[in-house]
Design a protein around this motif. Structure first.
Motif, PDB file in Angstrom:
ATOM      1  N   THR A  46       0.840  -1.209   0.000  1.00  0.00           N
ATOM      2  CA  THR A  46       0.000   0.000   0.000  1.00  0.00           C
ATOM      3  C   THR A  46       0.873   1.256   0.000  1.00  0.00           C
ATOM      4  N   ASP A  83      -8.436   2.383  -1.298  1.00  0.00           N
ATOM      5  CA  ASP A  83      -7.743   2.428   0.001  1.00  0.00           C
ATOM      6  C   ASP A  83      -6.401   3.144  -0.115  1.00  0.00           C
ATOM      7  N   GLU A  86      -6.943   6.799  -0.365  1.00  0.00           N
ATOM      8  CA  GLU A  86      -7.402   7.369   0.911  1.00  0.00           C
ATOM      9  C   GLU A  86      -6.244   7.431   1.922  1.00  0.00           C
ATOM     10  N   THR A  87      -5.536   6.314   2.096  1.00  0.00           N
ATOM     11  CA  THR A  87      -4.556   6.244   3.187  1.00  0.00           C
ATOM     12  C   THR A  87      -3.245   6.944   2.843  1.00  0.00           C
ATOM     13  N   GLN A  88      -2.894   6.962   1.563  1.00  0.00           N
ATOM     14  CA  GLN A  88      -1.610   7.563   1.168  1.00  0.00           C
ATOM     15  C   GLN A  88      -1.797   8.978   0.617  1.00  0.00           C
TER      16      GLN A  88
END
Ligand code: BEZ
Length: 211
Positions: A46, A83, A86-88
């Protein structure tokens, strides 16, 4: 098939997060980076794919197209990308190949059975515009790659293709470069207008050729 440095990268067609892709058509006349990751929805991967997306302008500046691969399905890639974004805090635009039948992983030696029989290792290839493989690196699943290093190698390869030079340890764009041993110091004084710094007869530097 065993892929080696200097080989022509084989072409393939594959499903991906952005639809069906012909690898050569995708690359066009650009440099290319093909990299595998062990699995979707895993933490190290990720961060890697997020960083790759964040560096998009750096790859563009180097005329380089990026494409990722794992043995997961298109639907998994597409949901995982949400994801990653969103997260990075980024936006993944490059394709992720869905190699769920392992066809491309086997073609490119991305499966190392003693590491894992079912998922790809963390391999990365740099291809030049002639589709020649110019860099091959493989990392273990537990260690994320350093994409600054990938950019550094691209800078070195692109400079070496334009000028008769090599780049020393930890070189970065702008640093002095090395004069290859095949060139005599006498010839070097003619060939390198910015000057020759001789440490040993086989260890000579010249300033970075581009201002
Ligand atoms: C990861 O990407 O986080 C990962 C994948 C496989 C094994 C260990 C870590």
């Amino acid at each position: 098939m065993s892929i080696k440095l200097g080989d022509t990268a084989p072409n393939f067609q594959a499903d991906s997060s952005v639809g069906t892709i012909d690898f050569y058509n995708y690359l066009g006349n650009s440099w290319g980076i093909l990299f595998s990751h062990p699995a979707d929805y895993t933490p190290v991967c990720t961060t890697e794919l997020g960083m790759t997306a964040k560096l998009q302008s750096e790859f563009d500046r180097r005329n380089t197209k990026v494409i990722a691969l794992s043995v997961d399905r298109v639907e998994d890639h597409q949901n995982w990308i949400k994801d990653i974004n969103e997260t990075q805090m980024t936006c993944v635009h490059f394709p992720i190949i869905a190699d769920d039948d392992l066809a491309i992983s086997k073609l490119y030696d991305f499966i190392h059975p003693n590491a894992s029989a079912t998922s790809t290792v963390r391999s990365l290839l740099i291809l030049d515009p002639n589709k020649i493989i110019r860099l091959m690196i493989t990392y273990p699943a537990s260690t994320g790659r350093n994409f600054d290093e990938i950019l550094r190698v691209l800078d070195s390869l692109q400079l070496v293709d334009t000028y008769t030079i090599a780049t020393p340890v930890n070189w970065k764009a702008g640093d002095d470069v090395i004069i290859p041993p095949a060139i005599s110091t006498e010839d070097a004084r003619q060939l390198y207008p910015k000057g020759v710094r001789e440490i040993k007869s086989y260890l000579r530097y010249t300033p970075h050729p581009v201002d």
